[in-house]
Design a protein around this motif. Sequence first.
Motif, mmCIF file in Angstrom:
data_model
loop_
_atom_site.group_PDB
_atom_site.id
_atom_site.type_symbol
_atom_site.label_atom_id
_atom_site.label_comp_id
_atom_site.label_asym_id
_atom_site.label_seq_id
_atom_site.Cartn_x
_atom_site.Cartn_y
_atom_site.Cartn_z
ATOM 1 N N THR A 35 0.830 -1.589 0.353
ATOM 2 C CA THR A 35 -0.056 -0.334 0.066
ATOM 3 C C THR A 35 0.606 1.198 -0.002
ATOM 4 O O THR A 35 1.450 1.640 -0.996
ATOM 5 C CB THR A 35 -1.024 -0.537 0.765
ATOM 6 N N ALA A 36 0.597 1.730 1.389
ATOM 7 C CA ALA A 36 1.683 3.810 1.069
ATOM 8 C C ALA A 36 1.554 3.137 2.872
ATOM 9 O O ALA A 36 1.236 2.572 3.013
ATOM 10 C CB ALA A 36 1.270 3.920 0.361
ATOM 11 N N SER A 37 2.139 4.783 3.282
ATOM 12 C CA SER A 37 1.997 4.714 4.304
ATOM 13 C C SER A 37 0.065 5.170 5.170
ATOM 14 O O SER A 37 -0.280 5.270 3.894
ATOM 15 C CB SER A 37 2.128 6.656 4.704
ATOM 16 N N GLY A 46 -5.946 -0.383 -0.437
ATOM 17 C CA GLY A 46 -4.990 -1.264 -0.182
ATOM 18 C C GLY A 46 -5.631 -2.635 0.720
ATOM 19 O O GLY A 46 -6.153 -4.117 0.863
ATOM 20 N N ASN A 47 -5.818 -2.111 1.684
ATOM 21 C CA ASN A 47 -6.801 -2.853 2.730
ATOM 22 C C ASN A 47 -8.046 -3.130 2.725
ATOM 23 O O ASN A 47 -8.507 -4.151 3.023
ATOM 24 C CB ASN A 47 -6.155 -2.623 4.409
ATOM 25 N N ILE A 53 -10.607 -9.556 -0.996
ATOM 26 C CA ILE A 53 -9.787 -10.670 -1.297
ATOM 27 C C ILE A 53 -10.573 -12.121 -0.625
ATOM 28 O O ILE A 53 -10.208 -13.150 -0.788
ATOM 29 C CB ILE A 53 -8.688 -10.446 -2.020
ATOM 30 N N SER A 54 -10.388 -12.007 0.798
ATOM 31 C CA SER A 54 -10.111 -12.703 1.578
ATOM 32 C C SER A 54 -11.634 -13.584 2.031
ATOM 33 O O SER A 54 -11.787 -14.707 2.211
ATOM 34 C CB SER A 54 -9.752 -12.384 3.101
ATOM 35 N N GLU A 55 -12.708 -12.256 2.367
ATOM 36 C CA GLU A 55 -13.929 -12.742 2.107
ATOM 37 C C GLU A 55 -14.521 -13.025 1.125
ATOM 38 O O GLU A 55 -15.411 -14.867 1.348
ATOM 39 C CB GLU A 55 -15.009 -11.375 2.175
ATOM 40 N N ALA A 56 -14.048 -13.142 -0.706
ATOM 41 C CA ALA A 56 -14.719 -14.173 -1.680
ATOM 42 C C ALA A 56 -13.910 -15.030 -1.961
ATOM 43 O O ALA A 56 -14.462 -16.012 -2.728
ATOM 44 C CB ALA A 56 -14.805 -12.749 -2.928
ATOM 45 N N LEU A 57 -12.495 -15.115 -1.611
ATOM 46 C CA LEU A 57 -12.231 -16.221 -2.051
ATOM 47 C C LEU A 57 -12.149 -17.080 -1.101
ATOM 48 O O LEU A 57 -10.997 -18.517 -1.177
ATOM 49 C CB LEU A 57 -10.581 -15.074 -3.368
ATOM 50 N N GLY A 58 -11.483 -16.588 0.366
ATOM 51 C CA GLY A 58 -10.783 -17.981 0.989
ATOM 52 C C GLY A 58 -9.356 -17.821 1.572
ATOM 53 O O GLY A 58 -8.936 -18.680 1.946
ATOM 54 N N GLU A 64 0.278 -3.410 3.260
ATOM 55 C CA GLU A 64 1.115 -4.039 4.179
ATOM 56 C C GLU A 64 1.125 -2.413 4.446
ATOM 57 O O GLU A 64 1.344 -2.194 2.957
ATOM 58 C CB GLU A 64 2.015 -4.878 3.704
ATOM 59 N N VAL A 65 2.136 -1.423 4.654
ATOM 60 C CA VAL A 65 2.789 -0.398 4.827
ATOM 61 C C VAL A 65 3.639 -0.580 4.222
ATOM 62 O O VAL A 65 4.216 -1.067 4.290
ATOM 63 C CB VAL A 65 2.707 0.000 6.180
ATOM 64 N N THR A 66 3.733 0.672 2.774
ATOM 65 C CA THR A 66 4.823 0.562 2.204
ATOM 66 C C THR A 66 5.249 1.909 2.081
ATOM 67 O O THR A 66 4.681 2.630 2.648
ATOM 68 C CB THR A 66 5.173 -0.273 0.595
ATOM 69 N N GLY A 67 6.628 2.057 1.457
ATOM 70 C CA GLY A 67 7.337 3.262 0.743
ATOM 71 C C GLY A 67 6.361 3.996 -0.557
ATOM 72 O O GLY A 67 6.485 5.798 -0.778
#
Length: 111
Positions: A35-37, A46-47, A53-58, A64-67
Amino acid sequence: MFIKTLAAACAAGLVATTAMAQDKSDWPSEITIGTASQGGTYFVYGNGFAGYISEALGVNSTGEVTGGPVQNVTLVETGDHLMGLVTMGPAYDAWMGKSELAPGLEHRSIR
């Protein structure tokens, strides 16, 4: 008319059942999305996408925080992340091998 509607509903159910029973053995066990800050737009998107994705595809998915975009595209290219949010400027630079983080490396795995 009723028989046609019933037949269409049965066909739709059969297609849905077949899609749900597909082989998932080659799917990743988890997905990390760059993602980013924290608190920025990419972090929220992103979250949110990871939750979907977690809900629909299991598949366990997390953001994740990135630059930001420059780092995300390189993390995807190196295989550290499966997905990352990026804008066209950094994506083009990375594609052409002009990334700040990996100069000379053409990022050809990105889509």
